[in-house]
Design an enzyme around this catalytic site. Structure first.
Site, mmCIF file in Angstrom:
data_model
loop_
_atom_site.group_PDB
_atom_site.id
_atom_site.type_symbol
_atom_site.label_atom_id
_atom_site.label_comp_id
_atom_site.label_asym_id
_atom_site.label_seq_id
_atom_site.Cartn_x
_atom_site.Cartn_y
_atom_site.Cartn_z
ATOM 1 N N SER A 246 0.904 -1.171 0.148
ATOM 2 C CA SER A 246 0.075 0.086 0.089
ATOM 3 C C SER A 246 0.788 1.217 -0.026
ATOM 4 C CB SER A 246 -1.085 -0.091 1.303
ATOM 5 O OG SER A 246 -0.092 0.457 2.426
ATOM 6 N N LYS A 247 0.283 2.308 -0.515
ATOM 7 C CA LYS A 247 1.031 3.448 -0.468
ATOM 8 C C LYS A 247 1.187 4.242 0.667
ATOM 9 C CE LYS A 247 1.477 7.840 -3.060
ATOM 10 N NZ LYS A 247 1.527 9.093 -2.589
ATOM 11 N N ARG A 248 0.423 3.904 1.811
ATOM 12 C CA ARG A 248 0.683 4.537 3.002
ATOM 13 C C ARG A 248 1.668 3.813 3.452
ATOM 14 N NH1 ARG A 248 -1.472 2.232 7.341
ATOM 15 N NH2 ARG A 248 -2.745 0.793 6.302
#
Ligand code: GLU
Length: 521
Positions: A246-248
């Site tokens: 995930s980008k997070r």
């Protein structure tokens, strides 16, 4: 096979991540293989996050990958009324009911289940409410949600998944799930399948994270009397710690844009993505577009999640070594003319582009790119490692200075003498330059390697690169002579300072510590 219709319905979150890119690619490959239709649909019902920019980012990413869609982009938000109507219709046919339980009541029941250590599931309080009473309460304005009435007899939902085979979930394990929220808005499970039905989707190819929703969606299809599509739940892409990408958590390195900006070639990226969760059944790794379409099949999707290695701290080899190697393969072997526009783009960004490369120096430019590419991994390398070939301002790597140029004090003199010899050379070609350097080494009684490494370091600032004589010919006599003299002067100054006890002059800069090979797969 009936007409194939597949879809890619991303939620616009501001970027297209590699998991989404892979889903899009698989759907697209499947559609192209079967002469089907690939529908692009934007699930934009989260109004806060769904900006036009976020949608554009997805379209840009797909376009860059060369994934073209046949229909859409459709917007889910344009169909909210229809989703609500379907919820109402389920209510009217008795497949759904209004639930007036308040948040507090539900919370108390959840707490009780927790205390008694049993799994919580909605207990169906409102399921038993007479329809007239429910209608009455709605008229009065009592807030309610609409829940689906899961059959309560013995039995189960059964459907086919290409990856998992026959899937079965007992009714008793499915709670009466919400399809319309108390704010009147439909939930994802409903909207998504209503859209699939309207778009006449035949195959739902998506991530395994949606596998758990599927029995509920199948119940909805059955209640509405709609044909159930065939599902294919693909494995997920995980990081080396087995976390979902995930980008997070992982940052930009998991977005398509990052690959683009780091000098990946679009098809190399697609080729690598294709292998993350699908295999051809043999050991082939390189596929042209046509070969991949031909080879692709849902039956060969893997069940096991794939692991994606990445190293955002490594400027050159930031991603999976396999991805880097596939990119290098294309970069080095694709038709030169097809590579040129990418190189031009990089050189423009770096301020290294000369319009003559498209005109009178075209021949030279093609030869230079062809010479350099056999050692490069991404198109960005042309703007970094390629700098000495396209500009007179290039950094001197520390290693080149220390290891190659300071190796022998005499190099200051030798380089200057070589400059004189080369200056008179006519023609200045592979044979004549090599002869000159080798004869000089013999004359001075030294190993040719010392001169070769010294000259390479002087004229490129680097310790590795193409064969020295190729370099000399590509750079041309005038630049070679000028660079040899300039470095010779710097060396002389360095040794003079050294002798007078001053600080030694150091290399002008470093191109990064990355080794010449990406880490092993
Ligand atoms: N918007 C959903 C997602 O991005 C789509 C799921 C589906 O393919 O049904 O995960």
């Amino acid at each position: 096979m009936e007409e194939v219709r597949v879809r890619f319905p991303p939620s616009p979150t501001g970027y297209l991540h590699i998991g989404g890119a892979r889903t899009a690619l698989y759907n697209w490959l499947f559609a192209r293989k079967h002469g089907g239709t690939f529908v692009l649909r934007i699930e934009d019902t989260d109004v806060e996050r769904s900006t036009q920019d976020a949608i554009q980012e997805i379209l840009d990413g797909l376009q860059w990958m060369g994934i073209d869609w046949d229909e859409g982009p459709y917007l889910q938000s344009e169909h909210v009324e229809e989703h609500k109507r379907v919820a109402r219709c389920l209510l009217e046919t008795g497949h759904a009911y209004r639930c007036f339980c308040t948040k507090e009541e539900l919370e108390a029941k959840r707490e009780e289940a927790k205390r008694e250590r049993r799994p919580y599931r909605y207990d169906g309080t409102c399921r038993r409410m007479p329809p007239e009473e429910a209608e009455e309460r709605e008229k009065r304005g009592d807030p309610f949600v609409i829940r689906f009435r899961v059959p309560r007899q013995e039995g189960s939902v059964v459907y086919q998944d290409v990856v998992f085979g026959r899937e079965e979930r007992a009714y008793r394990d499915i709670e009466d799930f919400i399809i319309l929220r108390s704010n009147g808005l439909p939930v994802y499970i409903l909207s998504n399948m209503v859209d699939d039905h309207r778009d006449r989707i035949t195959h739902v190819i998506r991530g395994q994270d949606h596998r758990a929703n599927t029995p509920k969606q199948v119940l909805l299809y059955q209640a509405l009397g709609w044909p159930v599509p065939l599902f294919a739940h693909m494995s997920l892409t995980l990081d080396p710690k087995r976390r979902k990408i995930s980008k997070r958590v992982h940052g930009d390195v998991v977005t398509v844009r990052y690959y683009r900006e780091k000098g990946f070639l679009p098809w190399a990226f697609c080729n690598f993505m294709a292998l993350l969760g699908w295999s051809p059944g043999d050991d082939r790794e390189i596929f042209s577009r046509e070969e991949l379409i031909e080879a692709f099949s849902l039956e060969r999707l893997s069940r096991a999640n794939s692991v994606f290695n990445y190293d955002p701290d490594n400027p050159r080899f930031f991603t999976d070594p396999k991805a880097i190697n596939i990119n290098a393969h294309y970069l080095r072997t694709m038709p030169l003319e097809e590579l040129i526009p990418y190189v031009e783009e990089v050189l423009r960004e770096e301020g290294l582009w000369d319009p003559a490369y498209a005109g009178e120096r075209r021949g030279w430019f093609l030869a230079a790119v062809d010479l350099l590419r056999v050692r490069y991994f991404t198109t960005k390398d042309f703007g970094t490692l390629g700098r000495p070939y396209f500009s007179d301002e290039y950094p001197m790597e520390e290693k080149a200075w220390k290891k190659n140029l300071l190796k022998d004090k005499q190099l200051a003199r030798w380089l200057s003498l070589l400059a004189d010899k080369l200056e008179c050379l006519e023609p200045f070609d592979l044979g004549s330059t090599e002869e000159t350097v080798r004869e000089a080494a013999q004359e001075w009684g030294i190993k040719a390697g010392i001169l070769i490494n010294g000259i390479r370091a002087a004229v490129t600032g680097q310790t590795v690169g193409p064969g020295l004589f190729d370099i000399l010919v590509i750079l041309g006599k005038e630049r070679v002579v000028r660079r040899l003299r300039s470095v010779s002067r710097r060396l002389a100054a360095h040794w003079a300072k050294e002798e007078s006890g001053g600080e030694g002059e150091e290399g002008a800069g470093d191109l990064g510590k990355a080794s010449e090979r990406p880490p092993k797969t």
